[in-house]
Design an enzyme around this catalytic site. Structure first.
Site, short mmCIF file in Angstrom:
data_model
loop_
_atom_site.label_atom_id
_atom_site.label_comp_id
_atom_site.label_asym_id
_atom_site.label_seq_id
_atom_site.Cartn_x
_atom_site.Cartn_y
_atom_site.Cartn_z
N THR A 166 25.40 8.13 -10.77
CA THR A 166 27.03 6.99 -11.34
C THR A 166 27.26 7.49 -12.53
OG1 THR A 166 25.32 5.60 -12.56
CG2 THR A 166 26.00 5.24 -10.01
N LYS A 189 17.92 9.46 -11.10
CA LYS A 189 19.19 9.24 -11.10
C LYS A 189 18.48 7.57 -12.59
CE LYS A 189 22.11 5.92 -10.46
NZ LYS A 189 22.79 5.32 -11.32
N THR A 200 18.64 0.86 -13.49
CA THR A 200 19.90 1.18 -12.71
C THR A 200 19.21 2.93 -12.64
OG1 THR A 200 21.06 1.43 -11.86
CG2 THR A 200 21.33 2.09 -14.59
N GLU A 280 23.76 7.12 -21.31
CA GLU A 280 24.76 6.21 -22.24
C GLU A 280 25.04 6.41 -23.24
OE1 GLU A 280 25.90 3.54 -17.95
OE2 GLU A 280 25.59 2.72 -19.16
N ASN A 399 30.74 1.16 -21.01
CA ASN A 399 29.85 -0.29 -20.85
C ASN A 399 30.89 -1.53 -20.49
OD1 ASN A 399 26.46 0.16 -18.75
ND2 ASN A 399 26.65 1.05 -21.28
N SER A 404 35.72 -1.74 -14.63
CA SER A 404 37.54 -1.78 -14.73
C SER A 404 38.29 -0.18 -14.33
CB SER A 404 38.13 -2.29 -15.80
OG SER A 404 37.60 -1.76 -17.22
#
EC number: 2.3.1.35
Length: 404
Positions: A166, A189, A200, A280, A399, A404
């Site tokens: 992702t 992942k 996640t 991230e 994040n 969006s």
């Protein structure tokens, strides 16, 4: 700041990152573009166990809000058998009600039909945005594409690891060939919403070793406790966490539970290192060790509090040896110790000694990628280590724009 997030070399010289779930005998895999993601990138993975054995085990999120595929896979694994796993990215299928569970059931039934197995022998995993139904009109035809693409070469393992991504920047896989004639391999992942009790984070691990289901399950739970549950990127335990372990027994080699667990732990630790390296917005790889605790549980609790503290994480981002923030965080942990005995070492510099100032802050060089934090409570002999990352501008930006 630009940082190379490519995972470092393997922790163990026996680990091969050019191979993954297809390294053990008896497994095929595929990763394809089904059209689940609007971007048109790979988004559907299938892993098939061709046997002769089909024993399996799983560990799942501790979050009370569990995604439909977690509920399904927990249910089917009560039999301890899996012949295949299907994983999609581009949608978590979490908080989607009865309809979401029906979508998961339909996915398992369709793959089972294509493979000639039972739906109750198919595990299902999903990852992506929470709260939206999956585009089944794309997913179902994608299963046929994936089955047609199945293979046992290393390229098929890599494709499988790629299609579950992702916000990951790179696929994460590893394999280990045991000198006893059996192998273990897997992919994972996850880049955010990562905290102890997994993340996640989806992982499928395969082995061709012969091991009965109770021992397979026991080894997986122990290995997860020592590895996946010691990664804490941002304190968020996801709705979709899943680690599945499948054994084909195709090597014909019966292994002892102890040697299997040891190899599994090495493999899982390497996958976790890759998850940390690709978190991230990461600019720092932070290791937090709490030692001298009354128990391992207390050491782990204290390390976790430091790992999740935003003031500590922003200091790590700034390469700032602000040990006062670490002391503050440890003081908030449910851990017993005497503050007058607290020692904190940053990258080898004893910056806090006996609850007060140690060497000058300038001796703690945090400018590099790696930050090693050692906290000694002097309250016992137990210790624990948690891996985390910094809180960077890029993490916030990524994040804040995720849905969006």
């Amino acid at each position: 700041m630009t940082v190379d997030i490519t995972p470092d070399t393997a922790l163990d010289p026996g680990v091969d990152r050019s191979a993954g779930v297809t390294a053990p005998a008896g497994f095929r895999a595929a990763g394809v573009i089904a059209g689940i993601k609007p971007a048109g990138t790979p988004d559907l993975t299938v892993v098939v166990n061709d046997g002769p054995h089909d024993v399996a085990a799983g560990v799942f999120t501790t979050n009370k809000v569990k995604a439909a595929p977690v509920l399904w896979s927990q249910q089917v694994l009560t039999a301890g058998v899996l012949k295949a796993v299907v994983l999609n990215s581009g949608g978590a299928n979490a908080c989607t009600g009865p309809e979401g569970f029906q979508d998961t059931h339909k996915t398992a039934e369709e793959l089972a039909s294509l493979l000639g197995v039972g739906a109750a022998e198919v595990g299902v995993c999903s990852t992506g945005l929470i709260g939206e139904r999956l585009p089944m009109a794309a997913l179902i035809p994608g299963l046929s594409l994936a089955v047609d693409a199945l293979g046992n070469g290393p390229e098929h393992g890599l494709a499988a690891a790629t299609a579950v991504m992702t916000t990951d920047n790179v696929p994460k896989q590893a394999a280990l060939k045991h000198p006893g004639g059996w192998s273990i391999g897997g992919f994972a992942k996850g880049a955010g919403m990562c905290a102890p009790n997994m993340a996640t984070m989806l992982s499928v691990i395969t082995t061709d070793a012969v091991l009965d289901q109770p021992h397979l399950d026991h080894a997986l739970r122990n290995a997860v406790g020592k590895t996946f549950n010691r990664l804490d990127v941002d304190g968020g335990t996801s709705t979709n966490d899943t680690v599945l372990l499948l054994s084909s027994g195709a090597s014909g080699v019966t292994v002892t539970p102890e040697e299997f667990e040891a190899a599994l732990t090495v493999l899982a630790a390497d996958l976790v290192q890759q998850l940390q390296a690709d978190a991230e917005g990461v600019t720092k790889h932070v290791s937090i060790t709490v030692q001298g605790a009354a128990s391992e549980a207390e050491a782990l609790a204290a390390a976790k509090v430091v790992a999740e503290d935003n003031l500590c994480k922003t200091a790590f981002f700034a390469s700032d040896p602000n040990w006062g923030r670490i002391a503050m965080a440890v003081g908030n942990a449910p851990t017993a110790f005497d503050p007058a005995l607290l020692d904190i070492t940053l990258n080898g510099a004893a910056i806090c000694v006996a609850g007060g100032k140690g060497v000058d802050r300038s001796e703690a060089d945090l400018s590099g990628l790696e930050i090693d934090v050692v906290i000694d409570l002097h309250a016992g002999s137990a210790s624990a280590t948690v891996l985390t990352t910094d809180l960077s501008h890029a993490y916030v930006e990524e994040n804040s724009a995720y849905s969006s």
